[in-house]
Design a protein around this motif. Structure first.
Motif, short mmCIF file in Angstrom:
data_model
loop_
_atom_site.label_atom_id
_atom_site.label_comp_id
_atom_site.label_asym_id
_atom_site.label_seq_id
_atom_site.Cartn_x
_atom_site.Cartn_y
_atom_site.Cartn_z
N TYR A 122 -22.63 49.77 75.77
CA TYR A 122 -23.49 49.10 74.81
C TYR A 122 -23.29 49.74 73.44
CZ TYR A 122 -26.19 53.21 76.03
OH TYR A 122 -26.57 54.50 76.28
N GLY A 123 -23.54 48.97 72.40
CA GLY A 123 -23.42 49.51 71.05
C GLY A 123 -23.84 48.49 70.02
N VAL A 124 -24.24 49.00 68.85
CA VAL A 124 -24.59 48.16 67.72
C VAL A 124 -24.28 48.96 66.46
CG1 VAL A 124 -27.02 48.90 67.72
CG2 VAL A 124 -26.40 46.71 66.71
N GLY A 125 -23.78 48.28 65.44
CA GLY A 125 -23.47 49.02 64.22
C GLY A 125 -22.82 48.16 63.15
N ALA A 126 -22.22 48.83 62.19
CA ALA A 126 -21.58 48.16 61.05
C ALA A 126 -20.07 48.10 61.25
CB ALA A 126 -21.89 48.93 59.76
N LEU A 127 -19.47 47.06 60.68
CA LEU A 127 -18.01 46.94 60.74
C LEU A 127 -17.48 46.51 59.38
CD1 LEU A 127 -16.64 43.84 60.86
CD2 LEU A 127 -17.78 43.82 63.04
N GLY A 128 -16.22 46.80 59.17
CA GLY A 128 -15.53 46.38 57.96
C GLY A 128 -14.14 45.89 58.32
N ARG A 129 -13.67 44.89 57.56
CA ARG A 129 -12.33 44.36 57.75
C ARG A 129 -11.63 44.26 56.41
NH1 ARG A 129 -11.40 39.35 61.94
NH2 ARG A 129 -11.89 40.54 63.81
N TYR A 130 -10.34 44.59 56.42
CA TYR A 130 -9.50 44.41 55.25
C TYR A 130 -8.29 43.59 55.66
CZ TYR A 130 -6.32 45.22 51.43
OH TYR A 130 -5.44 45.02 50.40
N PHE A 131 -8.11 42.42 55.05
CA PHE A 131 -6.99 41.54 55.34
C PHE A 131 -5.85 41.84 54.38
CE2 PHE A 131 -10.49 39.40 57.29
CZ PHE A 131 -9.96 38.71 58.36
N LEU A 132 -4.64 41.99 54.91
CA LEU A 132 -3.48 42.24 54.07
C LEU A 132 -3.03 40.96 53.39
CD1 LEU A 132 -1.35 44.48 56.46
CD2 LEU A 132 -2.77 45.21 54.54
N SER A 133 -2.67 41.06 52.13
CA SER A 133 -2.11 39.93 51.40
C SER A 133 -0.64 39.78 51.77
CB SER A 133 -2.24 40.14 49.89
OG SER A 133 -3.60 40.20 49.52
N PRO A 134 -0.08 38.55 51.71
CA PRO A 134 1.34 38.37 52.04
C PRO A 134 2.20 39.28 51.18
CG PRO A 134 0.26 36.25 51.80
CD PRO A 134 -0.72 37.30 51.36
N GLY A 135 3.11 40.00 51.82
CA GLY A 135 4.04 40.87 51.11
C GLY A 135 3.45 42.21 50.70
N GLU A 136 2.16 42.45 50.97
CA GLU A 136 1.53 43.70 50.56
C GLU A 136 2.14 44.88 51.31
OE1 GLU A 136 -2.91 45.70 50.38
OE2 GLU A 136 -2.69 43.55 50.63
N GLN A 137 2.48 45.90 50.61
CA GLN A 137 3.06 47.12 51.15
C GLN A 137 4.24 46.82 52.06
OE1 GLN A 137 -0.18 49.21 53.00
NE2 GLN A 137 -1.33 49.37 51.10
N GLY A 138 5.02 45.80 51.70
CA GLY A 138 6.21 45.46 52.47
C GLY A 138 5.93 44.78 53.80
N VAL A 139 4.68 44.40 54.07
CA VAL A 139 4.33 43.75 55.33
C VAL A 139 4.18 42.26 55.09
CG1 VAL A 139 2.64 43.60 57.19
CG2 VAL A 139 3.11 45.79 56.12
N ASP A 140 5.11 41.48 55.64
CA ASP A 140 5.02 40.03 55.52
C ASP A 140 4.30 39.47 56.73
OD1 ASP A 140 6.35 39.75 53.09
OD2 ASP A 140 8.30 39.90 54.07
#
Length: 196
Positions: free
Chosen positions: A86-104
């Motif tokens: 069981y658990g409850v809490g906060a979360l965060g997400r960061y989506f990469l933009s196309p081509g960001e840091q060489g990651v397509d």
């Protein structure tokens, strides 16, 4: 034939742009990991099945903050006691933009993301080790938009619990599959008004 080609180009352009429109500032993400598998890092680790509802608000483009709830069961081996998570809490997400840091992007209408969480949680096993305290996790994932507002998601995550109980720290690597619905704020308000 020209009309068919033009229609295909318009549809493809719409799919390409949808991966950006869902993750803009002011939108909501509501979803759940429907299936979670655990690969134990501790002795005697086994399997887990869990449901993890989550909701987040995009505070700016590509960045969402929100909360989660974790409910699950697990078993080490046949005949062993069942564990309850069981658990409850906060979360965060960061989506990469196309081509960001060489990651397509793997596919044009999907997005890679990183997710992290922290909260209160525990694992309770009958007549065995248990932990209650800080619940945390971090890992990469991919959201493939099967429609303009629905993403099929896969997430590999390191999760841990530390705190009080018989076992001070337990940690695992999980693989999660789920769905998320991405709602523009105006659409979410309309759904809330319709529910009243």
């Amino acid at each position: 034939m020209k009309k068919v080609m033009l229609g295909a180009v318009i549809i493809a352009a719409g799919l390409l742009s949808t991966a950006n429109s869902q993750i803009q500032e002011g939108n909501w993400m509501v979803g759940s990991s429907l299936l979670s598998s655990r690969f134990g890092l501790n002795t005697g680790a086994g399997y887990d099945l869990a449901i993890q509802p989550k909701a987040a608000y995009f505070i700016k483009d590509n960045v969402a903050l929100g909360g989660y709830v974790n409910l699950g069961i697990g078993k080490t081996t046949k005949g062993s006691p069942t564990a309850f998570d069981y658990g409850v809490g906060a979360l965060g997400r960061y989506f990469l933009s196309p081509g960001e840091q060489g990651v397509d992007n793997l596919l044009n209408h999907g997005r890679w993301f990183f997710e992290g969480n922290a909260g209160i949680g525990g694992r309770s096993v009958e007549n065995a080790d248990s932990t209650t305290g800080l619940d945390f996790g971090v890992g990469p994932g991919y959201s493939y938009f099967i429609t303009p507002n629905i993403g099929l998601e896969g997430l590999v995550k390191y999760v841990g619990r530390t705190g009080f109980g018989n076992e001070g720290l337990n940690s695992n690597i999980t693989f999660n599959v789920g769905l998320s619905i991405y709602l523009p704020t105006a659409h979410a308000k309309r759904l809330a008004d319709d529910a009243k």
